[in-house]
Design a protein around this motif. Sequence first.
Motif, PDB file in Angstrom:
ATOM      1  N   ASP A   1       0.813  -1.288  -0.038  1.00 17.10           N
ATOM      2  CA  ASP A   1       0.066  -0.033  -0.021  1.00 17.10           C
ATOM      3  C   ASP A   1       0.837   1.126   0.095  1.00 17.10           C
ATOM      4  N   SER A   2       0.459   2.379  -0.304  1.00 15.29           N
ATOM      5  CA  SER A   2       1.043   3.674  -0.398  1.00 15.29           C
ATOM      6  C   SER A   2       1.388   3.905   1.069  1.00 15.29           C
ATOM      7  N   GLU A   3       2.180   4.892   1.476  1.00 18.41           N
ATOM      8  CA  GLU A   3       2.395   5.499   2.556  1.00 18.41           C
ATOM      9  C   GLU A   3       1.203   6.103   3.226  1.00 18.41           C
ATOM     10  N   VAL A   4       0.894   6.875   2.448  1.00 18.06           N
ATOM     11  CA  VAL A   4      -0.363   7.835   2.997  1.00 18.06           C
ATOM     12  C   VAL A   4      -1.548   6.863   3.091  1.00 18.06           C
ATOM     13  N   GLY A   5      -1.950   5.825   2.414  1.00 17.77           N
ATOM     14  CA  GLY A   5      -3.047   4.989   2.305  1.00 17.77           C
ATOM     15  C   GLY A   5      -2.855   4.166   3.732  1.00 17.77           C
ATOM     16  N   TYR A   6      -1.415   3.634   3.976  1.00 18.28           N
ATOM     17  CA  TYR A   6      -1.341   2.701   5.189  1.00 18.28           C
ATOM     18  C   TYR A   6      -1.500   3.475   6.382  1.00 18.28           C
ATOM     19  N   SER A   7      -0.776   4.727   6.532  1.00 18.12           N
ATOM     20  CA  SER A   7      -1.154   5.705   7.501  1.00 18.12           C
ATOM     21  C   SER A   7      -2.363   5.936   8.140  1.00 18.12           C
ATOM     22  N   GLU A   8      -3.137   6.193   6.932  1.00 21.16           N
ATOM     23  CA  GLU A   8      -4.647   6.359   6.925  1.00 21.16           C
ATOM     24  C   GLU A   8      -5.477   5.268   7.838  1.00 21.16           C
ATOM     25  N   LYS A   9      -5.215   4.117   7.212  1.00 24.04           N
ATOM     26  CA  LYS A   9      -5.690   2.711   7.657  1.00 24.04           C
ATOM     27  C   LYS A   9      -5.196   2.451   9.253  1.00 24.04           C
ATOM     28  N   LEU A  10      -3.798   2.697   9.561  1.00 23.31           N
ATOM     29  CA  LEU A  10      -3.331   2.502  10.791  1.00 23.31           C
ATOM     30  C   LEU A  10      -4.016   3.448  11.800  1.00 23.31           C
ATOM     31  N   PHE A  11      -4.067   4.707  11.301  1.00 21.74           N
ATOM     32  CA  PHE A  11      -4.822   5.672  12.201  1.00 21.74           C
ATOM     33  C   PHE A  11      -6.163   5.399  12.543  1.00 21.74           C
ATOM     34  N   GLN A  12      -7.092   4.696  11.677  1.00 21.23           N
ATOM     35  CA  GLN A  12      -8.449   4.185  11.696  1.00 21.23           C
ATOM     36  C   GLN A  12      -8.248   3.065  12.971  1.00 21.23           C
ATOM     37  N   PHE A  13      -7.209   2.142  12.753  1.00 21.04           N
ATOM     38  CA  PHE A  13      -7.039   0.930  13.654  1.00 21.04           C
ATOM     39  C   PHE A  13      -6.794   1.614  14.945  1.00 21.04           C
ATOM     40  N   LEU A  14      -6.011   2.774  15.303  1.00 17.88           N
ATOM     41  CA  LEU A  14      -5.846   3.237  16.418  1.00 17.88           C
ATOM     42  C   LEU A  14      -7.104   3.820  17.097  1.00 17.88           C
ATOM     43  N   GLN A  15      -7.911   4.436  16.257  1.00 11.20           N
ATOM     44  CA  GLN A  15      -9.044   4.851  16.841  1.00 11.20           C
ATOM     45  C   GLN A  15      -9.962   3.776  17.288  1.00 11.20           C
TER      46      GLN A  15
ATOM     47  N   PHE B   1      -7.685   7.095  24.702  1.00 12.27           N
ATOM     48  CA  PHE B   1      -7.796   7.791  23.494  1.00 12.27           C
ATOM     49  C   PHE B   1      -6.427   8.650  23.099  1.00 12.27           C
ATOM     50  N   GLU B   2      -5.481   8.361  24.109  1.00 13.17           N
ATOM     51  CA  GLU B   2      -4.207   9.051  23.796  1.00 13.17           C
ATOM     52  C   GLU B   2      -3.246   8.677  22.739  1.00 13.17           C
ATOM     53  N   CYS B   3      -3.599   7.503  22.173  1.00  9.98           N
ATOM     54  CA  CYS B   3      -2.735   6.947  21.143  1.00  9.98           C
ATOM     55  C   CYS B   3      -3.448   7.303  19.786  1.00  9.98           C
ATOM     56  N   ALA B   4      -4.586   7.681  20.002  1.00  5.40           N
ATOM     57  CA  ALA B   4      -5.404   7.995  18.584  1.00  5.40           C
ATOM     58  C   ALA B   4      -4.975   9.419  17.875  1.00  5.40           C
ATOM     59  N   ASP B   5      -3.705   9.375  17.350  1.00  5.33           N
ATOM     60  CA  ASP B   5      -2.947  10.551  17.048  1.00  5.33           C
ATOM     61  C   ASP B   5      -2.303  10.170  15.727  1.00  5.33           C
ATOM     62  N   PRO B   6      -2.703  10.759  14.322  1.00 10.57           N
ATOM     63  CA  PRO B   6      -2.180  10.597  13.373  1.00 10.57           C
ATOM     64  C   PRO B   6      -0.575  10.635  13.074  1.00 10.57           C
ATOM     65  N   ASN B   7      -0.332  11.674  14.102  1.00 15.53           N
ATOM     66  CA  ASN B   7       1.238  11.867  14.070  1.00 15.53           C
ATOM     67  C   ASN B   7       2.132  10.578  14.692  1.00 15.53           C
ATOM     68  N   LEU B   8       1.351   9.948  15.704  1.00 20.33           N
ATOM     69  CA  LEU B   8       1.927   8.770  16.304  1.00 20.33           C
ATOM     70  C   LEU B   8       1.954   7.612  15.324  1.00 20.33           C
ATOM     71  N   ALA B   9       0.846   7.548  14.448  1.00 26.93           N
ATOM     72  CA  ALA B   9       0.518   6.489  13.455  1.00 26.93           C
ATOM     73  C   ALA B   9       1.919   6.696  12.542  1.00 26.93           C
TER      74      ALA B   9
END
Length: 795
Positions: A715-729, A738-746
């Motif tokens: 997957d692309s890096e942008v797409g994978y980071s979005e999916k990982l952020f959704q997984f963190l959420q 909810f402290e981990c649900a941050d796109p920068n942490l992803a």
Amino acid sequence: MDTLLKSNPQAQQRNNHNGQETSLWSSGFGMKMEAITPFLGKYRPFMGRCCQTCTPKSWESLFHRSIMDLGFCNVILVKEENTRFRGWLVRRLCYFLWSLEQHIPTSSDTSQKIMENTGVQNLLLGRIPGAAGEGQAPDLVKKEVQRILGHIQTTPCPFLLRLFSWALLWFLNRLFLNVQLHRGQMKMVHKAAQEGSPLVFLSTHKSLLDGFLLPFVLFSQGLGVVRVALDSRTCSPALRALLRKLGGLFLPPEANLSLDSSEGNLARAVVRATVEQLLTSGQPLLIFLEEPPGYPGPRLSALGQAWLGLVVQAVQAGIISDATLVPVAIAYDLVPDAPCNMNHDLAPVGLWTGALAVLRRLCNCWGCNRRVCVRVHLAQPFSLQEYTINARSCWGSRQTLEHLLQPVVLGECSVVPDTEKEQEWTPSTGLLLALKDDDQLLVRRLSRHVLSASVASSAVMSTAIMATLLLLKHQKLLGEFSWLTEETLLRGFDVGFSGQLRCLAQHTLSLLRAHVVLLRVHQGDLVVVPRPGPGLTHLARLSMELLPTFLSEAVGACAVRGLLAGRVPPEGPWELQGIELLSQNELYRQILLLLHLLPQDLLLPQPCQSSYCYCQEVLDRLIQCGLLVAEETPGSRPACDTGRQHLSAKLLWKPSGDFTDSESDDFEEPGGRCFRLSQQSRCPDFFLFLCRLLSPILKAFAQAATFLHVGQLPDSEVGYSEKLFQFLQACAQEEGIFECADPNLAISAIWTFKDLGVLQQMPSPTGPQLHLSPTFANRDNQDKLEQFIRQFICS
């Protein structure tokens, strides 16, 4: 997560449960609380001394000895006394009269001096092979140079500067309660300016308002018009045209073209000539070393490094003999323009959009007492020439994270090399790539060194302390607020507040009212409950401002947790964990592992400090705060027994300042030292507090390792980071954390896994794609990675 605010029952009003906000403050704080002072003892400690290793002469000469005797001033407090006039009309027009009296130097021949620059003249005459001027008419090249120069800067307009200063002063007084600046720090900067070298301010970047606030602060203190290196991505063309009239500088887009591009070479030559002329004329320059707020990416700014590289290049080329660098830090109670959703692209702000945002902010502030406080900190200036000479001697070997940590994660090796980690997340721009490799490394290390000094000198605001206490579920909020403030001061960090504890808590909770719920219970006590979801995420971002204060202890506590993970159950009693002996070598190994795992954007280690010195500092901090107690090993001679020690034939002391290790063979390293966890009553809670400071990023990394099982790659890096952020959420909703649900942490987790060799970026027709490396395609190795990360997490 209920937190109680105790009050005096005798000072309560009648208890009504109508839920109105006005009734909460009337009875929730009835008792007289102790006062909080921003220093321990009689004097406030000075924050932000420059590095004694890299700049020893500046450390001694550019320091104002009587800085402790001078207090703070409110920069935006302009009264009749600040003008040359007196009277009732002056009291109503003091802002306007003050702006008229400010000295604004003018220079009308700036463009002509840039055109006469040697590098620009060589381009005009076609003397540089491969440049845009080769084989072209000089008039065409001159027009192109003037077009690029018009994109970079223009001559500041004095009328607009005075008008804007008056409007900005009026706006800041309605937006902020105060903007504090230490007079001693400002006097130290004035002393450095008298040395004759141009001033270059290198600042953190907390808000889009920083580009207006910091130049205004420096302008009001008599430093003249400060030229600000701004990001063109944050401004529309109309706003850029206005900001150039006010002293803004913008990089032309052609400057980031490849090194073999003729247009890129021409643009870089014009930018270089502009910076050289600016420094030669002695004008101050402001550069932001951090990316704009809300930018999903690395912490260090590529644009800031590019401008800093131009300054370094001007000094090394002899255009100017030296430049004085001043680290700057700015701290807000609440960042005014902090977006609610950080997972967005950086959109440029238009002229009308900015005007509407200002009007909206003024409407929100009208009749509202929840104005924030701001602290601007100027660290000790130092010489760039001195740094470039001394810093190169501190460079050591570097290895990638894959070579340092991957064998330990997979269990193939137990030895952790004491080597600096090679981790550069900030992309290189065309201006930086035009420098030599050694100069590029010098600029990167210098920017990290200055940013580390700026963050360390930044004041801790009351909202950061309150958000940390709310996240960690402390019960007695007022008492813990006073305790955490004292712990912050004990570690040599400054706080940006003072006064009665009752008033501080009231002011802080009123600022956080959008993210907490205040409930009144029996006897007038207040229960503070953080709002779930975005409220907890916002509190987590505020609490990160407190992390630099306790970073060394937090790293040490998580390392101890990792050392005990294989010996004692995590849920075991504290007394059982205190039985275990912890050797110094084992602690060094665990600290090194955690240092290699955590990103440098979080740790911000000083490049001149070795990993071994950092480990020793962490261990010393754990001993000083009382978490570790030295334990004598059975059969060994006590450390205090010096009666049977024999003196060497050589002297056991060295001259002052001689830090060479030529006689290191005469000394024995106490590798057999052992420690135990202290059994004092306060230690379990303090240990848990330190571990939880790093738990958001460690949990995000652990969940990213879990996501390897379910993530769909490539997957692309942008797409994978979005999916990982959704997984963190999704994990945050399930666990209620909810402290981990941050796109920068992803994004940090993905980049760390790329450095570790877990993910690989491969080219494809649709663009670069992320793939699982062959080593971690095995499920067992993925489990080893997750287990390695989770050993440092204290649940």
